[in-house]
Design an enzyme around this catalytic site. Structure first.
Site, PDB file in Angstrom:
ATOM      1  N   SER A  90       0.758  -0.990   0.085  1.00 19.94           N
ATOM      2  CA  SER A  90       0.055   0.086  -0.130  1.00 19.94           C
ATOM      3  C   SER A  90       0.990   1.036  -0.050  1.00 19.94           C
ATOM      4  O   SER A  90       1.958   1.271   0.464  1.00 19.94           O
ATOM      5  CB  SER A  90      -0.907  -0.111   1.215  1.00 19.94           C
ATOM      6  OG  SER A  90      -0.254   0.196   2.411  1.00 19.94           O
ATOM      7  N   ASP A  91       0.448   2.364  -0.717  1.00 22.55           N
ATOM      8  CA  ASP A  91       0.812   3.628  -0.250  1.00 22.55           C
ATOM      9  C   ASP A  91       0.838   3.954   1.164  1.00 22.55           C
ATOM     10  O   ASP A  91      -0.191   3.243   1.904  1.00 22.55           O
ATOM     11  CB  ASP A  91       0.218   4.547  -1.006  1.00 22.55           C
ATOM     12  CG  ASP A  91       1.230   6.024  -1.224  1.00 22.55           C
ATOM     13  OD1 ASP A  91       2.288   6.052  -0.402  1.00 22.55           O
ATOM     14  OD2 ASP A  91       1.080   6.819  -2.256  1.00 22.55           O
ATOM     15  N   TRP A  92       1.647   4.678   1.789  1.00 20.84           N
ATOM     16  CA  TRP A  92       1.698   4.835   3.303  1.00 20.84           C
ATOM     17  C   TRP A  92       0.171   5.489   3.795  1.00 20.84           C
ATOM     18  O   TRP A  92      -0.134   6.651   3.569  1.00 20.84           O
ATOM     19  CB  TRP A  92       2.890   5.660   3.401  1.00 20.84           C
ATOM     20  CG  TRP A  92       4.144   5.022   3.870  1.00 20.84           C
ATOM     21  CD1 TRP A  92       4.801   5.073   5.029  1.00 20.84           C
ATOM     22  CD2 TRP A  92       4.758   3.887   3.212  1.00 20.84           C
ATOM     23  NE1 TRP A  92       6.118   4.258   4.991  1.00 20.84           N
ATOM     24  CE2 TRP A  92       5.938   3.486   3.878  1.00 20.84           C
ATOM     25  CE3 TRP A  92       4.382   3.404   2.011  1.00 20.84           C
ATOM     26  CZ2 TRP A  92       6.540   2.641   3.319  1.00 20.84           C
ATOM     27  CZ3 TRP A  92       5.122   2.262   1.513  1.00 20.84           C
ATOM     28  CH2 TRP A  92       6.255   1.820   2.155  1.00 20.84           C
TER      29      TRP A  92
ATOM     30  N   ALA B 241      -2.551   4.236   3.282  1.00 18.54           N
ATOM     31  CA  ALA B 241      -3.694   4.273   2.122  1.00 18.54           C
ATOM     32  C   ALA B 241      -4.592   2.923   2.440  1.00 18.54           C
ATOM     33  O   ALA B 241      -5.892   2.948   2.031  1.00 18.54           O
ATOM     34  CB  ALA B 241      -3.120   3.978   0.735  1.00 18.54           C
TER      35      ALA B 241
END
Length: 800
Positions: free
Chosen positions: A220-222, A224
């Protein structure tokens, strides 16, 4: 022991623990199976490491737009190998890069971090980057999957995009990097067609993993990830950061209650262990031997020069001949903007400014003038300083040196800092003014601060982030200024105390002490610059965007150069017709003075060796090798795809596949400079073309001759179009032509070179409800120097 046996040794909680961050930047070690920590780090122009701090310097390459401007696959692979070397030096296993979203609108705030408006160029440059990094035994995570092409409301926005555009434009670069062997992919914050990307089973599971056969991990993006069951079932493998988040005990419970099958968790663990094996973090498997040592500064300088794009060169003013004096003008000439803001930021050991680079030229009289300073924030002092970490009683926990007066520790605190006891950070430095008068000092950051001069407090304030937005406070921090009278040559002790604490074991410290000398008003500065220009052989104006204009976290509202730089350029050009404008920007800017200046050289965000590379190109030691990876407009209102403002939380990509130069051609509008444009220091003829249909795809063979008096490189570009067939695709979209292939061709003076460009079958295909379909008929393959400068053509017959 193979991976399946290792999975069998783990109980459910151990498996799940492996799928969330142990902290801000790493996955946990599992010693019982021989798994060591897996460390990730931001890129894409360098490797920051676990500490977001100037105390741990990194090589800073030119921006991704600059990498793409080289159109040079092998050069980008070499840059990737350098990044792998940097990662290995810092103990990093996975680089959170490259960004392969599309230049859909020039207003996108993170435009500089992406490669191109064209999916083919984006995919090929991205694939070369991935292969270069991974050849050094370091993983990559091409991002942000998918349709994260702007910043406004990026955490929550829903992008509505048709299937054909999604496949042919936005997914195409990801498909190419998966084909190239990427070991990871990062899922974006946004939703696509109604489903947030960290839960998007159709795209993460159906397309990425099943259809494309991707065997890497999806991170995941941080912050997200917003759910337990939906994200686990949707194809996400790793949640970052940790250890707190929506998985952990909640995911264990979901498996135990039958909502998430354990085989789903096993597949995620399998992918993480496969990654660990590839990067040498599992068992006795050594990391892949890195390529031979790479001189980072030399390569950064080479990449910069090869990316510089010469847009205009009236009368052949460049390269300089017989130039003895240069008026160098612009605040960015002394303090070059070498990188974009946000997570792309790293801290190089040294930055070579244009002023420094030109002053190294023997026998050159360099006369500098600021002209005007468009920056809204004061720049940190480039003086050595130190950070003192203290507890509530004022006791020192640790001290760390800093190279400037900027302090950052995002996630990981220094290892000798006792996080639970941390109550404040004090930054201290000694500054010796070079001029007497009223100096400006500033604090940029959010929270409680005290600024003292020689021990006397001059500012004591709690600075609140705008609208309570803590992400903006980090990416674009608020600033407070004061004016202090200082005397030339008299050193002063400056200190900034910031009240802070570790949140759940992680630090979020980001503040800077800024400074500006006493300075005349803008009108006086511009008049001074024009006067200096009038008396020099040539004038070089370095015009730049600022961190308030181009950065992660927000989109642009204008394509105009900030401040009074347009006025400065016009005044300098009026004073000296031999004026060169160096555009120091990561994405397009308007150039209302274009016809008034002799030359325009685009240097993008040129990395740490900016000044030496600029000197190399201005004096002809190196040729400006760049070609535009994105179309450059004359005026913002001419741009056919522009708006990035969501309506009711939604943004629609109604233009379909007509993005970039395709949109310009469809709209019948002419930009300032077309996609692919760029001048060199020699001349070329295109002599012959032959096109052959292959079993899969085609080949186009071209002969070009260097007709000039010096060696050079030509970027041979091949565009396809359908020959008057009337076919406009399954949904009425009709691009006039599209980039099908390219090749960088070096040649000595008077030499003819024959090169063959391979065209993939996908160039003859379109996405339909039934999937990919090769469209039969007669195609025209055109070769040339840009999408608008096509020199030769040949036909290709495609039959089914």
């Amino acid at each position: 022991m193979d991976i399946e046996e290792l999975i069998g040794m783990l109980d459910l909680p151990s498996k799940v623990r492996l799928l969330s961050g142990a902290d801000m930047w790493s996955l946990p070690a599992l010693p019982e199976i021989g798994l060591r920590r897996l460390v990730m780090s931001d890129g894409p122009i360098g490797v920051r490491g676990e500490q977001w701090s100037p105390a741990d310097p990194s090589i800073a390459l030119p921006s991704p737009t600059a990498l793409a401007a080289t159109w040079d696959i092998e050069l980008v692979r070499r840059a990737g190998r350098l990044l792998a070397q940097e990662a290995r030096r810092k103990g990093v296993h996975v680089l959170l890069a490259p960004t392969i979203n599309i230049h859909r609108s020039p207003l996108a705030g993170r435009h500089f971090e992406c490669f191109s408006e064209d999916p083919r160029l984006t995919g090929e440059i991205g694939a070369a980057y991935v292969q270069g990094v991974q050849e050094g035994g370091v993983g990559t995570t091409p991002k942000h999957f998918v349709a994260n092409d702007f910043e406004t409301e990026r955490f929550t926005v829903n992008v509505v995009v048709g299937d054909r555009a999604l496949r042919e434009v936005y997914l195409a670069p990801f498909e190419r990097v998966v084909e190239a062997g990427a070991w990871g992919v990062m899922a974006a914050y946004n939703a696509t067609n109604g489903t947030t990307m960290t839960e998007h089973g159709d795209l993460l599971g159906g397309v990425l993993k099943d259809e494309w056969g991707f065997d890497g991990f999806v991170v995941s993006d941080w912050t997200a990830t917003r759910s337990t069951d939906a994200a686990a079932l949707g194809g996400l493998d790793v949640v970052m950061p940790g250890p707190y988040g929506p998985w952990g005990d909640k995911l264990v419970e979901a498996v135990q209650q039958g909502r998430v099958p354990e085989r789903v968790v096993d597949d995620k663990v399998r992918r993480v262990l496969r990654l660990a094996e590839r990067v040498g973090a599992l068992g006795d498997t050594p990391p892949q031997p890195p390529p031979g040592p790479i001189d980072g500064r030399a390569l950064a300088r080479e990449v910069a020069a090869r990316s510089f794009t010469l847009l205009r060169n009236e009368g052949g003013l460049l390269p300089f001949r017989g130039v003895r004096s240069v008026a160098l003008i612009g605040s960015a000439a002394a303090a070059a903007r070498v990188m974009g803001g946000g997570s792309a930021q790293v801290f190089p050991d040294e930055i070579v400014s244009p002023l420094h680079g030109l002053r190294r030229r023997e026998g050159l009289d360099v006369r500098f003038a600021v002209g005007t300073d468009p920056r809204l924030r004061l720049a940190p002092l480039r003086t050595p300083s130190r950070a003192r970490f203290m507890d509530a009683g004022g006791e020192t926990l640790a001290e760390h040196p800093l190279r400037t007066t900027e302090a950052r520790w995002i996630g990981e605190l220094p290892r000798d800092v006792d996080g639970p006891r941390l109550a404040a950070v004090e930054m201290l430095t000694t500054f010796t003014p070079e001029i007497s008068g009223p100096h400006q000092l500033s604090i940029s950051g959010a929270g409680a601060f005290t600024l003292a001069v020689d021990g006397h407090p001059v500012l004591d304030e709690t600075i609140s982030p705008p609208d309570g937005d803590h992400a903006s406070a980090f990416l674009s921090p608020p600033e407070r200024r004061i004016v202090v009278a200082l005397a030339e040559g008299v050193p002063v002790e400056l200190s900034v105390r910031h009240a802070t604490s570790a949140l759940k074991g992680m630090g979020f410290i980001a503040f800077a002490l800024g400074h500006a000398d006493p300075c005349p008003d803008h009108e006086t500065l511009i008049a001074e610059a024009a006067g200096i220009a009038a008396g020099a052989d040539v004038a070089v104006v370095v015009a730049a965007t600022t961190t308030e204009v181009e950065s992660e976290g927000f989109d642009r509202t204008s394509l105009a150069l900030p401040g009074r730089q347009d006025e400065l350029i016009a005044r300098v050009a009026a004073a000296n017709p031999r004026t060169i404008v160096v555009v120091n920007a990561g994405s397009p800017v308007e150039m209302p003075w274009l016809d008034q200046v002799a030359a325009v050289l685009l240097t993008w965000f040129p990395g740490q060796e900016a000044g030496d590379a600029l000197a190399d190109v201005l004096f002809g030691d190196a040729e400006p090798g760049g070609r535009l990876p994105t179309t450059w407009p004359s005026r913002m209102e001419d741009v056919p795809v522009l708006d990035l403002t969501p309506v009711d939380g939604e943004i629609r990509y109604d233009e379909g596949v007509l993005v970039g130069y395709r949109a310009w051609e469809s709209a019948g509008r002419a930009p300032a400079f077309w996609f692919g444009h760029g001048l060199g220091y020699t001349t070329w003829t295109y002599d012959s073309i032959a096109a052959t249909r292959e079993t899969r795809g085609a080949s186009v063979t071209v002969a070009v001759t260097n007709t000039g008096d010096r060696a050079g490189r030509e970027v041979v570009q091949v565009y396809l179009s359908r020959a008057a067939s009337g076919h406009d695709g399954p949904d009425g979209e009709a691009p006039s032509r599209w980039l099908a292939g390219f090749e960088v061709v070096p040649a000595e003076p008077g030499t003819t070179v024959v090169t063959t460009v391979t065209i993939p079958e996908r160039a003859f295909q379109e996405w339909t409800e039934a999937g990919w379909r090769t469209v039969p008929g007669e195609y025209v393959a055109e070769v040339g120097r840009s999408v608008a400068d096509r020199r030769l053509a040949a036909t290709i017959m495609v039959a089914i």
